[in-house]
Write a protein that holds these residues in place. Structure first.
Motif, PDB file in Angstrom:
ATOM      1  N   THR A 199       0.837  -1.194   0.000  1.00 45.66           N
ATOM      2  CA  THR A 199       0.000   0.000   0.000  1.00 45.66           C
ATOM      3  C   THR A 199       0.871   1.243   0.000  1.00 45.66           C
ATOM      4  OG1 THR A 199      -1.707  -1.160   1.265  1.00 45.66           O
ATOM      5  CG2 THR A 199      -1.848   1.248   1.161  1.00 45.66           C
ATOM      6  N   ILE A 200       0.602   2.144  -0.931  1.00 52.86           N
ATOM      7  CA  ILE A 200       1.293   3.430  -0.997  1.00 52.86           C
ATOM      8  C   ILE A 200       0.448   4.485  -0.300  1.00 52.86           C
ATOM      9  CG2 ILE A 200       2.017   5.283  -2.534  1.00 52.86           C
ATOM     10  CD1 ILE A 200       2.775   3.153  -4.575  1.00 52.86           C
ATOM     11  N   SER A 201       1.106   5.290   0.515  1.00 53.36           N
ATOM     12  CA  SER A 201       0.426   6.407   1.158  1.00 53.36           C
ATOM     13  C   SER A 201       1.374   7.596   1.217  1.00 53.36           C
ATOM     14  CB  SER A 201      -0.059   6.010   2.561  1.00 53.36           C
ATOM     15  OG  SER A 201       1.033   5.673   3.394  1.00 53.36           O
ATOM     16  N   GLN A 202       0.824   8.740   1.614  1.00 56.21           N
ATOM     17  CA  GLN A 202       1.611   9.968   1.661  1.00 56.21           C
ATOM     18  C   GLN A 202       1.291  10.761   2.928  1.00 56.21           C
ATOM     19  OE1 GLN A 202       2.003  12.112  -2.233  1.00 56.21           O
ATOM     20  NE2 GLN A 202       0.085  11.040  -2.694  1.00 56.21           N
ATOM     21  N   ASP A 203       2.304  11.447   3.421  1.00 55.95           N
ATOM     22  CA  ASP A 203       2.105  12.487   4.424  1.00 55.95           C
ATOM     23  C   ASP A 203       2.473  13.783   3.728  1.00 55.95           C
ATOM     24  OD1 ASP A 203       2.360  14.398   6.439  1.00 55.95           O
ATOM     25  OD2 ASP A 203       3.037  12.942   7.905  1.00 55.95           O
ATOM     26  N   ASN A 204       1.468  14.484   3.225  1.00 50.19           N
ATOM     27  CA  ASN A 204       1.731  15.667   2.409  1.00 50.19           C
ATOM     28  C   ASN A 204       2.378  16.792   3.213  1.00 50.19           C
ATOM     29  OD1 ASN A 204       0.611  14.548   0.020  1.00 50.19           O
ATOM     30  ND2 ASN A 204      -1.430  14.947   0.820  1.00 50.19           N
ATOM     31  N   ALA A 205       2.049  16.895   4.485  1.00 50.64           N
ATOM     32  CA  ALA A 205       2.646  17.944   5.318  1.00 50.64           C
ATOM     33  C   ALA A 205       4.147  17.740   5.473  1.00 50.64           C
ATOM     34  CB  ALA A 205       1.983  17.960   6.686  1.00 50.64           C
ATOM     35  N   LYS A 206       4.573  16.491   5.431  1.00 48.52           N
ATOM     36  CA  LYS A 206       5.997  16.185   5.600  1.00 48.52           C
ATOM     37  C   LYS A 206       6.673  15.792   4.297  1.00 48.52           C
ATOM     38  CE  LYS A 206       5.439  14.671  10.399  1.00 48.52           C
ATOM     39  NZ  LYS A 206       5.639  13.571  11.381  1.00 48.52           N
ATOM     40  N   ASN A 207       5.935  15.885   3.176  1.00 49.74           N
ATOM     41  CA  ASN A 207       6.499  15.501   1.875  1.00 49.74           C
ATOM     42  C   ASN A 207       7.158  14.132   1.943  1.00 49.74           C
ATOM     43  OD1 ASN A 207       5.684  17.632   0.291  1.00 49.74           O
ATOM     44  ND2 ASN A 207       7.573  18.784   0.514  1.00 49.74           N
ATOM     45  N   THR A 208       6.437  13.192   2.478  1.00 48.52           N
ATOM     46  CA  THR A 208       6.969  11.844   2.640  1.00 48.52           C
ATOM     47  C   THR A 208       6.041  10.830   1.985  1.00 48.52           C
ATOM     48  OG1 THR A 208       8.021  12.461   4.716  1.00 48.52           O
ATOM     49  CG2 THR A 208       7.771  10.118   4.293  1.00 48.52           C
ATOM     50  N   LEU A 209       6.636   9.939   1.261  1.00 48.11           N
ATOM     51  CA  LEU A 209       5.930   8.852   0.589  1.00 48.11           C
ATOM     52  C   LEU A 209       6.229   7.558   1.342  1.00 48.11           C
ATOM     53  CD1 LEU A 209       4.359   8.139  -2.129  1.00 48.11           C
ATOM     54  CD2 LEU A 209       6.626   7.527  -3.024  1.00 48.11           C
ATOM     55  N   PHE A 210       5.213   6.720   1.493  1.00 46.98           N
ATOM     56  CA  PHE A 210       5.385   5.470   2.225  1.00 46.98           C
ATOM     57  C   PHE A 210       5.028   4.281   1.341  1.00 46.98           C
ATOM     58  CE2 PHE A 210       6.085   7.497   6.208  1.00 46.98           C
ATOM     59  CZ  PHE A 210       5.244   8.594   6.262  1.00 46.98           C
ATOM     60  N   LEU A 211       5.636   3.153   1.677  1.00 46.10           N
ATOM     61  CA  LEU A 211       5.251   1.889   1.060  1.00 46.10           C
ATOM     62  C   LEU A 211       5.095   0.867   2.183  1.00 46.10           C
ATOM     63  CD1 LEU A 211       4.740   0.243  -1.537  1.00 46.10           C
ATOM     64  CD2 LEU A 211       7.166  -0.415  -1.471  1.00 46.10           C
ATOM     65  N   GLN A 212       3.854   0.531   2.497  1.00 45.60           N
ATOM     66  CA  GLN A 212       3.566  -0.503   3.479  1.00 45.60           C
ATOM     67  C   GLN A 212       3.556  -1.845   2.778  1.00 45.60           C
ATOM     68  OE1 GLN A 212       3.063  -0.357   6.889  1.00 45.60           O
ATOM     69  NE2 GLN A 212       2.981  -2.599   6.809  1.00 45.60           N
ATOM     70  N   MET A 213       4.395  -2.763   3.229  1.00 43.87           N
ATOM     71  CA  MET A 213       4.534  -4.066   2.593  1.00 43.87           C
ATOM     72  C   MET A 213       4.129  -5.149   3.582  1.00 43.87           C
ATOM     73  SD  MET A 213       8.145  -3.501   0.585  1.00 43.87           S
ATOM     74  CE  MET A 213       9.096  -3.391   2.103  1.00 43.87           C
ATOM     75  N   ASP A 214       3.098  -5.878   3.254  1.00 43.21           N
ATOM     76  CA  ASP A 214       2.591  -6.949   4.099  1.00 43.21           C
ATOM     77  C   ASP A 214       2.694  -8.277   3.369  1.00 43.21           C
ATOM     78  OD1 ASP A 214       0.011  -4.628   4.995  1.00 43.21           O
ATOM     79  OD2 ASP A 214       1.788  -5.133   6.169  1.00 43.21           O
ATOM     80  N   SER A 215       2.580  -9.356   4.131  1.00 45.24           N
ATOM     81  CA  SER A 215       2.633 -10.714   3.565  1.00 45.24           C
ATOM     82  C   SER A 215       3.844 -10.887   2.658  1.00 45.24           C
ATOM     83  CB  SER A 215       1.339 -11.014   2.798  1.00 45.24           C
ATOM     84  OG  SER A 215       0.199 -10.887   3.627  1.00 45.24           O
ATOM     85  N   LEU A 216       4.973 -10.464   3.143  1.00 45.54           N
ATOM     86  CA  LEU A 216       6.194 -10.506   2.333  1.00 45.54           C
ATOM     87  C   LEU A 216       6.641 -11.936   2.078  1.00 45.54           C
ATOM     88  CD1 LEU A 216       8.006  -7.520   4.012  1.00 45.54           C
ATOM     89  CD2 LEU A 216       7.491  -7.683   1.572  1.00 45.54           C
ATOM     90  N   THR A 217       7.207 -12.141   0.906  1.00 49.18           N
ATOM     91  CA  THR A 217       7.761 -13.436   0.513  1.00 49.18           C
ATOM     92  C   THR A 217       9.209 -13.235   0.074  1.00 49.18           C
ATOM     93  OG1 THR A 217       7.268 -13.347  -1.845  1.00 49.18           O
ATOM     94  CG2 THR A 217       5.464 -13.990  -0.382  1.00 49.18           C
ATOM     95  N   PRO A 218       9.976 -14.306  -0.012  1.00 48.20           N
ATOM     96  CA  PRO A 218      11.372 -14.157  -0.480  1.00 48.20           C
ATOM     97  C   PRO A 218      11.470 -13.511  -1.860  1.00 48.20           C
ATOM     98  CG  PRO A 218      11.091 -16.269   0.594  1.00 48.20           C
ATOM     99  CD  PRO A 218       9.724 -15.664   0.499  1.00 48.20           C
ATOM    100  N   GLU A 219      10.436 -13.638  -2.668  1.00 45.55           N
ATOM    101  CA  GLU A 219      10.442 -13.027  -4.005  1.00 45.55           C
ATOM    102  C   GLU A 219      10.372 -11.504  -3.941  1.00 45.55           C
ATOM    103  OE1 GLU A 219      10.100 -16.998  -4.229  1.00 45.55           O
ATOM    104  OE2 GLU A 219       8.544 -15.801  -3.240  1.00 45.55           O
ATOM    105  N   ASP A 220      10.069 -10.961  -2.776  1.00 49.25           N
ATOM    106  CA  ASP A 220      10.051  -9.509  -2.605  1.00 49.25           C
ATOM    107  C   ASP A 220      11.427  -8.950  -2.241  1.00 49.25           C
ATOM    108  OD1 ASP A 220       6.907 -10.031  -1.026  1.00 49.25           O
ATOM    109  OD2 ASP A 220       7.212  -9.178  -3.031  1.00 49.25           O
ATOM    110  N   THR A 221      12.393  -9.827  -2.041  1.00 48.38           N
ATOM    111  CA  THR A 221      13.751  -9.379  -1.725  1.00 48.38           C
ATOM    112  C   THR A 221      14.318  -8.562  -2.870  1.00 48.38           C
ATOM    113  OG1 THR A 221      14.189 -11.237  -0.247  1.00 48.38           O
ATOM    114  CG2 THR A 221      16.101 -10.152  -1.239  1.00 48.38           C
ATOM    115  N   ALA A 222      14.756  -7.343  -2.560  1.00 50.40           N
ATOM    116  CA  ALA A 222      15.260  -6.436  -3.587  1.00 50.40           C
ATOM    117  C   ALA A 222      15.731  -5.145  -2.921  1.00 50.40           C
ATOM    118  CB  ALA A 222      14.174  -6.113  -4.614  1.00 50.40           C
ATOM    119  N   VAL A 223      16.393  -4.323  -3.710  1.00 48.38           N
ATOM    120  CA  VAL A 223      16.624  -2.937  -3.307  1.00 48.38           C
ATOM    121  C   VAL A 223      15.430  -2.131  -3.800  1.00 48.38           C
ATOM    122  CG1 VAL A 223      18.097  -0.907  -3.510  1.00 48.38           C
ATOM    123  CG2 VAL A 223      19.119  -3.200  -3.433  1.00 48.38           C
ATOM    124  N   TYR A 224      14.835  -1.376  -2.904  1.00 48.42           N
ATOM    125  CA  TYR A 224      13.643  -0.593  -3.220  1.00 48.42           C
ATOM    126  C   TYR A 224      14.028   0.878  -3.374  1.00 48.42           C
ATOM    127  CZ  TYR A 224      10.567  -4.542  -2.423  1.00 48.42           C
ATOM    128  OH  TYR A 224       9.926  -5.759  -2.527  1.00 48.42           O
TER     129      TYR A 224
END
Length: 124
Positions: free
Chosen positions: A68-93
């Motif tokens: 899930t992508i979300s934002q805190d516009n007041a802080k100019n910050t972008l988030f990526l919430q990652m759930d149910s992670l699997t080894p196939e998600d291993t990477a540099v983000y």
């Protein structure tokens, strides 16, 4: 001058969760903001994107329903919430910005002008 700084990566067991942050500084305007990832030996691929401050996020099929992508516009910050992670998600983000309008979906990598340094996510 636009700068992006990711944080929040780390190691987690399969099935676990992580939340990545991307602090954005500079005059960014109504940019497309996105997350990409690159696993060892593979090309960089899009994870998801959102346009402007209040747009609807779009996701790659591989992460739909788990990330899930979300934002805190007041802080100019972008988030990526990652759930149910699997080894196939291993990477540099990476987070990235583009002047392209991505309100209809995740655009290709080549249209992104600004990139963060990346943060490692390892799932075992």
């Amino acid at each position: 001058h636009v700068q992006l700084v990711e944080s929040g990566g780390g190691s987690v067991q399969s099935g676990g969760s992580l939340r990545l942050s991307c602090a954005i500084s500079g005059d960014i305007g109504p940019y497309c903001k996105a997350w990409f990832r690159q696993a060892p030996g593979k090309i960089r691929e899009g994870v998801g994107s959102v346009y402007g401050s209040f747009g609807t996020a779009h996701y790659a099929d591989s992460v739909q329903g788990r990330f899930t992508i979300s934002q805190d516009n007041a802080k100019n910050t972008l988030f990526l919430q990652m759930d149910s992670l699997t080894p196939e998600d291993t990477a540099v983000y990476y987070c990235a910005l583009s002047r392209a309008d991505c309100s209809r979906g995740l655009p290709p990598l080549k249209v992104f002008d600004y990139w963060g340094q990346g943060t490692q996510v390892t799932v075992s």
